[in-house]
Design an enzyme around this catalytic site. Structure first.
Site, PDB file in Angstrom:
ATOM      1  N   ASP A  19       3.276  -5.635  16.520  1.00 52.51           N
ATOM      2  CA  ASP A  19       3.138  -4.719  17.647  1.00 52.51           C
ATOM      3  C   ASP A  19       1.977  -5.184  18.514  1.00 52.51           C
ATOM      4  O   ASP A  19       1.003  -5.746  18.008  1.00 52.51           O
ATOM      5  CB  ASP A  19       2.835  -3.301  17.148  1.00 52.51           C
ATOM      6  N   ASP A  35       3.981   1.319  12.766  1.00 57.97           N
ATOM      7  CA  ASP A  35       3.098   2.477  12.583  1.00 57.97           C
ATOM      8  C   ASP A  35       3.858   3.807  12.585  1.00 57.97           C
ATOM      9  O   ASP A  35       3.568   4.695  11.826  1.00 57.97           O
ATOM     10  CB  ASP A  35       1.978   2.507  13.638  1.00 57.97           C
ATOM     11  N   ASP A  76       9.600   3.124  12.466  1.00 60.83           N
ATOM     12  CA  ASP A  76       9.371   1.717  12.124  1.00 60.83           C
ATOM     13  C   ASP A  76       9.666   1.429  10.651  1.00 60.83           C
ATOM     14  O   ASP A  76       9.818   0.276  10.253  1.00 60.83           O
ATOM     15  CB  ASP A  76       7.907   1.325  12.398  1.00 60.83           C
TER      16      ASP A  76
END
Length: 845
Positions: free
Chosen positions: A302, A588, A592
């Protein structure tokens, strides 16, 4: 968003202390640990050890009391070393497990605090939201759109909607949507979870693939060693040697030769490596992940908070058909823009703090939007009191927007904010200079041009809109009035550029995944050297149109995935895995979790990650930093290499001992080593030096190597050949030193002492060679592993003690050696290493 006015007052600290004394900790009763005594006694639970103990007891009855006592002492010392290894591992893993304990957001008085969930007491007011695991049985006091996954308790996979009648939530269940304030009713063993079982398993129960392979190898080696020992014993008896003595030689040789400590040392090496990773802010939840880390070939990360600092700051605003730069949008004519970004916001507040930074508590994007308009918490508090929230549709990663309906003296308004393209497509009108006009195609084109320009400057853009009519449930996000766009920047972490370079050098491909606009993502990616051209960026929209087969082909070219949702991550992981890549994936949010679980190495965020994602992950980044992933990969490679080092050392040394005794029997020589001397070698060389290799620092070029294959065998890359050749040479040289000593007319006792010294010194010199598979002793800095130097020093001291102290001489049947005799020992023990090191040195040059 929970305003101060909406907060229920939590327990005072004094009341918390009273209740904790009464109710104890909010913890499920742990499985009873194995006691230290049981761990110690388990070291003797081995058939060969039993045989040796029986033999020594018989030896004692036959008058050989000194030998019997000494052998038993050596057995106990070996058991003590095994105990220390296991006990230390148990403690290390228990400490790591404690660090994975979930946290909880709780109200204490009027302040919001994040505490360990174990510290909750009945009566505490907790704040929960989508993705959180409920920390204790509770009753919802206030909530919005709460849906809870109770499959852990009921087995039903469908989420349960919570309302005024059905307001109980239970420990361990997961909040799927919404947020709430809830009052804790039961904790620990009094919860529904406590009545079922412990939710967490001890991570030391897991048997890693490497340990399984070594356990299988150990069984094979046991059979081979016992066969050789039987042959050695039989040949000795056939020559007319004492049957009992040869039996004891065979058993002692089996004890020394069988590497029964291999799986235990692997566990210790993994546990110590996990501890080192922890110091570098990587918390490994599952030991097998340590092995896989060294194979990682793709890291999907990310952007926000991992590649960047997660310190959002609004740099520009598009409003009233023009672009305003920093600090020029706090004037009164920005009132509607301000209301939209402040009221449609999920930030929490602590108004006891005057500083705006200390007052705000929430997502960096949300806090940045508030900081753009306010510098003082009291002014913000006053502004918030002007409107009351009636209802909301929370943000979710699929819609990429959120809506809030609030009421004030002006009337009822619906404020909406989210991804600009999603907001624009829902807008029918535009607000310009106090007037509402039709959002024509020319206006839309101009807004999109400004959006494009802002994105190219690496600004993350958030748009807002509103409506004040027809705010029904079905129409609140339709026919909106466009207000403007805020462009904010999250600067890259300064250490990430070096980490990306290190990544590439190590043959690992870094992939950036972000919800940002394609241009914004490219600007950040180019700055970090992740990509060079816009063609290496794929948007979520393009991803939806790409088949799995085509994505598999494109995966090698794409470096950035922009405007993707968590659902896209699973598709990305599978595309790389289908190309036989070992994939690490960060996550997070609750959505996900599937991608994190699917990845070979699932990585969750320690700061911003939800409980669900943490439980699906193999590793937690305690600092949410990309550079920490690279450090963990490096540590994974170091641990795997260290395991290879001590496997090489232990097996070649043990083979050397077997070859020594086998050759002596084969050529009808006197026994070069007595049973007690064989056990001494096992004690002096197998324990501490092998363990010290487990903490050996990394080769300087370890991150210049390409990732190894996940299916690579532990004996690949010539390790098996190295073990066999060196083991045979150690055995041959030991026998030669024994034969030379006899040829020079030394007594059998002195010759055995020379053979003992040669075998021990050969192994202690070889341990330094094992520190690198590519470099010679001349290229390895001796004192970079002080533990190894200390371990070897202890082993040499043990050899000198049994050689020169009279009492020990009588126990171990040794003779003091003179200078020339030591020359024989050093020549035969060091000659192989010298030749090998010279060859490696010039070969590398």
């Amino acid at each position: 968003m929970i305003n101060e006015n909406e907060l229920i007052t939590g327990l005072s600290e004094e009341e918390v202390i009273k209740r904790r004394k009464k109710y104890g900790l909010n913890a499920i009763q742990k499985r009873k640990k194995i006691s230290a005594i049981k761990i110690f006694l388990s070291q003797f639970n081995d058939f060969i050890i039993w045989v040796l103990i029986a033999a020594t007891i018989i030896s004692g009855f036959m008058g050989e009391k000194a030998d019997a006592i000494t052998i038993l002492i050596i057995i106990v010392l070996n058991a003590a070393m095994g105990f220390i290894q296991e006990f230390k591992t148990e403690k290390s893993l228990e400490a790591l497990k404690e660090l994975t304990a979930p946290t909880s957001k709780v109200l204490r008085g009027k302040s919001i605090k994040i505490i360990n969930a174990e510290e909750l007491v009945p009566g505490d007011i907790i704040l929960i939201e989508s993705g959180d695991r409920v920390p204790a049985d509770s009753i919802i006091l206030q909530g919005t759109n709460i849906v809870v996954d109770e499959s852990l308790l009921t087995g039903e996979s469908v989420g349960v909607y919570k309302n005024e009648k059905n307001n109980n939530i239970y420990m361990g269940t997961i909040v799927l949507t919404g947020k709430a304030q809830a009052k804790v009713t039961n904790i620990g063993m009094d919860t529904e979870m406590g009545k079922i079982a412990n939710m967490l398993e001890n991570i030391d129960d897991e048997k890693t693939p490497l340990k399984q392979k070594l356990s299988s190898l150990g069984k094979i080696l046991v059979v081979i060693c016992i066969l050789i020992c039987v042959i050695v014993t039989a040949l000795g008896i056939m020559r007319g040697q004492d049957k009992y003595q040869m039996f004891l030689v065979g058993v002692s040789l089996a004890v020394a030769a069988i590497p029964e400590g291999l799986p235990a040392i692997v566990t210790v090496a993994l546990a110590l490596g996990v501890s080192r990773m922890l110091k570098r802010n990587a918390l490994v939840r599952r030991l097998p992940a340590v092995e896989t880390l060294g194979c990682t070939s793709v890291i999907c990360s990310d952007k926000t908070g991992t590649l960047t600092q997660n310190k959002m700051t609004v740099k520009a605003v598009y409003y009233n058909d023009r672009l305003y730069e920093k600090d020029k949008y706090s004037e009164s004519n920005f009132e509607l823009l301000k209301r939209s970004f402040i009221y449609c916001n999920d930030c929490d507040y602590n108004f006891t703090k005057k500083s705006i930074d200390e007052c705000l508590f929430g997502d960096p994007t949300e806090t940045a939007l508030i900081r753009a308009f306010f510098n003082d918490s009291s002014a913000l508090k006053s502004f918030l009191s002007n409107e009351n929230r009636i209802s909301e549709i929370p943000f979710d990663s699929t819609r990429k927007m959120m809506s809030v309906v609030s009421k004030s003296s002006r009337g009822i308004y619906c404020y909406v904010k989210g991804a600009p393209e999603r907001i624009i497509e829902r807008c029918k009108y535009i607000y310009i200079n106090g007037e509402v006009q039709l959002f024509t195609s020319s206006y839309k084109a101009k807004v999109n041009r400004e959006l494009e320009n802002m994105s190219k400057k690496a600004l993350r853009c958030i748009a807002c809109a509103y409506k004040d009519k027809d705010i029904s449930e079905a129409h609140k996000e339709k026919d909106l009035i466009f207000i403007g766009i805020a462009g904010m920047i999250d600067p890259p972490r300064p250490e990430v550029k070096d980490a990306v370079l290190k990544c590439r050098t190590a043959g690992i491909t870094p992939i950036m995944i972000t919800g940002d606009h394609k241009n914004t993502a490219f600007a950040i990616g180019k700055e970090l050297d992740i990509c060079n051209d816009i063609s290496e960026v794929m948007s979520g929209e393009e991803l939806d149109k790409t088949s799995e087969e085509k994505l598999k082909t494109l995966a090698g070219k794409i470096k950035i995935f922009a405007r993707v949702s968590p659902e896209h991550k699973l598709k990305i992981v599978r595309a790389f895995k289908s190309n036989n890549k070992i994939v690490a994936m960060t996550g997070d949010g609750v959505n996900d979790a599937p991608a994190v679980k699917e990845a070979d190495i699932g990585i969750s965020m320690g700061i911003s990650g939800t409980d669900v994602t943490k439980e699906a992950s193999a590793m937690i980044l305690l600092d949410d930093n990309f550079a920490t992933i690279i450090s963990a990969v490096e540590e994974g490679r170091v641990i795997y290499n260290n395991i290879r080092k001590f496997i090489r050392y232990l097996l070649s040394c043990n083979l050397g001992e077997v070859i020594t005794m086998f050759l002596a029997s084969l050529f009808y020589l006197d026994t070069p080593l007595l049973p007690i001397q064989i056990l001494l070698i096992n004690l002096a060389t197998d324990g501490l030096p092998a363990l010290a290799l487990g903490v050996d620092p990394a080769d300087k070029d370890i991150m210049l190597e390409k990732p190894r294959s996940k299916n690579e065998g532990i004996f690949s890359r010539g390790l098996a050949e190295k073990i066999v050749i060196r083991g045979c040479l150690i055995g041959v040289c030991t026998v030669l030193s024994f034969v030379i000593a006899l040829y020079l007319g030394y007594t059998l006792r002195t010759s055995r002492t020379i053979a003992l010294g040669t075998l021990i010194m050969s192994q202690l010199i070889h341990v330094f060679e094992c520190r690198s598979e590519k470099h010679s002793i001349f290229e390895i800095k001796l004192f970079t592993n002080p533990y190894l130097v200390g371990a070897v020093s202890i082993s040499i001291t043990m050899l000198l003690i049994v050689t020169y102290i009279p009492f020990m001489q009588s126990v171990f049947h040794t003779s003091p050696l003179n200078l020339f005799q030591w020359v024989i020992v050093i020549f035969f023990s060091g000659f192989i290493s010298l030749v090998n090191s010279v060859y490696l040195y010039f070969n590398n040059k």
